[in-house]
Scaffold this motif. Structure first.
Motif, PDB file in Angstrom:
ATOM      1  N   GLU A  57       0.825  -1.201   0.000  1.00  0.00           N
ATOM      2  CA  GLU A  57       0.000   0.000   0.000  1.00  0.00           C
ATOM      3  C   GLU A  57       0.865   1.260   0.000  1.00  0.00           C
ATOM      4  O   GLU A  57       0.476   2.297  -0.520  1.00  0.00           O
ATOM      5  N   ILE A  58       2.066   1.180   0.583  1.00  0.00           N
ATOM      6  CA  ILE A  58       2.899   2.357   0.801  1.00  0.00           C
ATOM      7  C   ILE A  58       4.223   2.233   0.049  1.00  0.00           C
ATOM      8  O   ILE A  58       4.906   1.215   0.143  1.00  0.00           O
ATOM      9  N   LEU A  59       4.596   3.278  -0.684  1.00  0.00           N
ATOM     10  CA  LEU A  59       5.913   3.394  -1.292  1.00  0.00           C
ATOM     11  C   LEU A  59       6.735   4.324  -0.423  1.00  0.00           C
ATOM     12  O   LEU A  59       6.364   5.479  -0.222  1.00  0.00           O
ATOM     13  N   ARG A  60       7.854   3.841   0.108  1.00  0.00           N
ATOM     14  CA  ARG A  60       8.745   4.672   0.912  1.00  0.00           C
ATOM     15  C   ARG A  60       9.893   5.157   0.041  1.00  0.00           C
ATOM     16  O   ARG A  60      10.548   4.361  -0.630  1.00  0.00           O
ATOM     17  N   VAL A  61      10.125   6.459   0.052  1.00  0.00           N
ATOM     18  CA  VAL A  61      11.220   7.063  -0.705  1.00  0.00           C
ATOM     19  C   VAL A  61      12.304   7.427   0.299  1.00  0.00           C
ATOM     20  O   VAL A  61      12.079   8.224   1.206  1.00  0.00           O
ATOM     21  N   GLN A  62      13.476   6.819   0.134  1.00  0.00           N
ATOM     22  CA  GLN A  62      14.563   6.954   1.103  1.00  0.00           C
ATOM     23  C   GLN A  62      15.519   8.076   0.724  1.00  0.00           C
ATOM     24  O   GLN A  62      15.551   8.534  -0.416  1.00  0.00           O
ATOM     25  N   ASP A  63      16.337   8.469   1.688  1.00  0.00           N
ATOM     26  CA  ASP A  63      17.368   9.483   1.463  1.00  0.00           C
ATOM     27  C   ASP A  63      18.319   9.056   0.361  1.00  0.00           C
ATOM     28  O   ASP A  63      18.836   7.944   0.368  1.00  0.00           O
ATOM     29  N   GLY A  64      18.553   9.939  -0.597  1.00  0.00           N
ATOM     30  CA  GLY A  64      19.553   9.727  -1.621  1.00  0.00           C
ATOM     31  C   GLY A  64      19.132   8.883  -2.797  1.00  0.00           C
ATOM     32  O   GLY A  64      19.847   8.782  -3.784  1.00  0.00           O
ATOM     33  N   GLU A  65      17.987   8.273  -2.722  1.00  0.00           N
ATOM     34  CA  GLU A  65      17.528   7.351  -3.756  1.00  0.00           C
ATOM     35  C   GLU A  65      16.948   8.109  -4.952  1.00  0.00           C
ATOM     36  O   GLU A  65      16.033   8.909  -4.798  1.00  0.00           O
ATOM     37  N   GLU A  66      17.489   7.854  -6.148  1.00  0.00           N
ATOM     38  CA  GLU A  66      16.839   8.367  -7.350  1.00  0.00           C
ATOM     39  C   GLU A  66      15.610   7.509  -7.577  1.00  0.00           C
ATOM     40  O   GLU A  66      15.662   6.285  -7.488  1.00  0.00           O
ATOM     41  N   ILE A  67      14.501   8.153  -7.870  1.00  0.00           N
ATOM     42  CA  ILE A  67      13.274   7.412  -8.106  1.00  0.00           C
ATOM     43  C   ILE A  67      12.534   8.051  -9.276  1.00  0.00           C
ATOM     44  O   ILE A  67      12.459   9.277  -9.380  1.00  0.00           O
ATOM     45  N   ASP A  68      12.051   7.205 -10.170  1.00  0.00           N
ATOM     46  CA  ASP A  68      11.239   7.641 -11.301  1.00  0.00           C
ATOM     47  C   ASP A  68      10.350   6.456 -11.660  1.00  0.00           C
ATOM     48  O   ASP A  68      10.730   5.589 -12.435  1.00  0.00           O
ATOM     49  N   ARG A  69       9.186   6.415 -11.029  1.00  0.00           N
ATOM     50  CA  ARG A  69       8.288   5.268 -11.204  1.00  0.00           C
ATOM     51  C   ARG A  69       6.925   5.734 -11.677  1.00  0.00           C
ATOM     52  O   ARG A  69       6.386   6.711 -11.174  1.00  0.00           O
ATOM     53  N   ILE A  70       6.388   4.976 -12.616  1.00  0.00           N
ATOM     54  CA  ILE A  70       5.050   5.229 -13.138  1.00  0.00           C
ATOM     55  C   ILE A  70       4.139   4.145 -12.570  1.00  0.00           C
ATOM     56  O   ILE A  70       4.421   2.952 -12.716  1.00  0.00           O
ATOM     57  N   PHE A  71       3.059   4.561 -11.927  1.00  0.00           N
ATOM     58  CA  PHE A  71       2.074   3.633 -11.377  1.00  0.00           C
ATOM     59  C   PHE A  71       0.815   3.765 -12.217  1.00  0.00           C
ATOM     60  O   PHE A  71       0.222   4.841 -12.307  1.00  0.00           O
ATOM     61  N   LEU A  72       0.419   2.661 -12.846  1.00  0.00           N
ATOM     62  CA  LEU A  72      -0.710   2.668 -13.774  1.00  0.00           C
ATOM     63  C   LEU A  72      -2.012   2.296 -13.072  1.00  0.00           C
ATOM     64  O   LEU A  72      -2.043   1.393 -12.237  1.00  0.00           O
ATOM     65  N   LYS A  73      -3.060   2.999 -13.425  1.00  0.00           N
ATOM     66  CA  LYS A  73      -4.411   2.762 -12.902  1.00  0.00           C
ATOM     67  C   LYS A  73      -4.469   2.892 -11.384  1.00  0.00           C
ATOM     68  O   LYS A  73      -4.956   2.016 -10.682  1.00  0.00           O
ATOM     69  N   THR A  74      -3.987   4.008 -10.901  1.00  0.00           N
ATOM     70  CA  THR A  74      -4.104   4.310  -9.472  1.00  0.00           C
ATOM     71  C   THR A  74      -5.381   5.113  -9.260  1.00  0.00           C
ATOM     72  O   THR A  74      -5.985   5.604 -10.203  1.00  0.00           O
ATOM     73  N   GLY A  75      -5.741   5.253  -8.038  1.00  0.00           N
ATOM     74  CA  GLY A  75      -6.816   6.177  -7.681  1.00  0.00           C
ATOM     75  C   GLY A  75      -6.172   7.384  -7.031  1.00  0.00           C
ATOM     76  O   GLY A  75      -5.064   7.781  -7.368  1.00  0.00           O
ATOM     77  N   ASP A  76      -6.868   7.926  -6.059  1.00  0.00           N
ATOM     78  CA  ASP A  76      -6.306   9.027  -5.280  1.00  0.00           C
ATOM     79  C   ASP A  76      -5.118   8.506  -4.475  1.00  0.00           C
ATOM     80  O   ASP A  76      -5.079   7.333  -4.103  1.00  0.00           O
ATOM     81  N   VAL A  77      -4.152   9.379  -4.200  1.00  0.00           N
ATOM     82  CA  VAL A  77      -2.998   8.995  -3.385  1.00  0.00           C
ATOM     83  C   VAL A  77      -2.782  10.006  -2.267  1.00  0.00           C
ATOM     84  O   VAL A  77      -3.281  11.130  -2.325  1.00  0.00           O
ATOM     85  N   LEU A  78      -2.054   9.559  -1.258  1.00  0.00           N
ATOM     86  CA  LEU A  78      -1.645  10.428  -0.155  1.00  0.00           C
ATOM     87  C   LEU A  78      -0.131  10.516  -0.160  1.00  0.00           C
ATOM     88  O   LEU A  78       0.560   9.512  -0.348  1.00  0.00           O
ATOM     89  N   VAL A  79       0.398  11.714   0.062  1.00  0.00           N
ATOM     90  CA  VAL A  79       1.842  11.927   0.181  1.00  0.00           C
ATOM     91  C   VAL A  79       2.090  12.399   1.602  1.00  0.00           C
ATOM     92  O   VAL A  79       1.458  13.349   2.062  1.00  0.00           O
TER      93      VAL A  79
END
Length: 152
Positions: A57-79
């Motif tokens: 359910e949760i994607l954790r983005v860590q210190d220093g990590e390059e991230i570029d992800r596409i999530f298909l067919k999502t609904g609303d999200v929380l940041v």
């Protein structure tokens, strides 16, 4: 965002509304379970695109990590950030979500990003990528992103 086809032929397009959130790392994005994910960083390294089903359910983005992800067919999200402050992103018309941060290693090449600036933001984009909208002549496609702060 409204896209109107004023031509005589139908066309498809992709789009993403780039919302940059001031945050502290690590941060997390919630509401992705069940979507398909494309890891664009890995695809560039391996030379091929691979889709995987998101089980968490949760994607954790860590210190220093390059991230570029596409999530298909999502609904609303929380940041959310580590202090549990955050925003609810409601999507209408858009089906996908992109999560991006340049990461520590590539940040040094960005002239307009202050030293350590990569630790202070997360880009979470409302997007139409996986299934590009098809607009017939004289039709209009509409997509909306509504941002609401989470109550403390």
């Amino acid at each position: 965002m409204d896209v109107k086809n004023t031509g005589e032929s139908p066309f498809c397009f992709t789009a993403a509304l780039h919302s940059y959130f001031a945050t502290f790392m690590p941060s997390q994005v919630e509401g992705l379970k069940g979507s398909e994910m494309i890891d664009s960083v890995r695809a560039r390294i391996e030379g091929k695109e691979k889709r995987t089903r998101v089980e968490n359910e949760i994607l954790r983005v860590q210190d220093g990590e390059e991230i570029d992800r596409i999530f298909l067919k999502t609904g609303d999200v929380l940041v959310r950030n580590v202090k549990q402050r955050g925003v609810h992103i409601e999507q209408r018309g858009f089906e996908d979500t992109v999560v991006w941060n340049i990461g520590k290693d590539k940040a040094v090449h960005m002239k307009d990003l202050e030293e350590g600036g990569w630790k202070q933001y997360l880009c979470v984009e409302t997007a139409a990528i996986g299934r590009p909208p098809l607009i017939q002549p004289s039709e209009t496609w509409s997509g909306v992103s509504i941002l609401r702060p989470l109550s403390q």
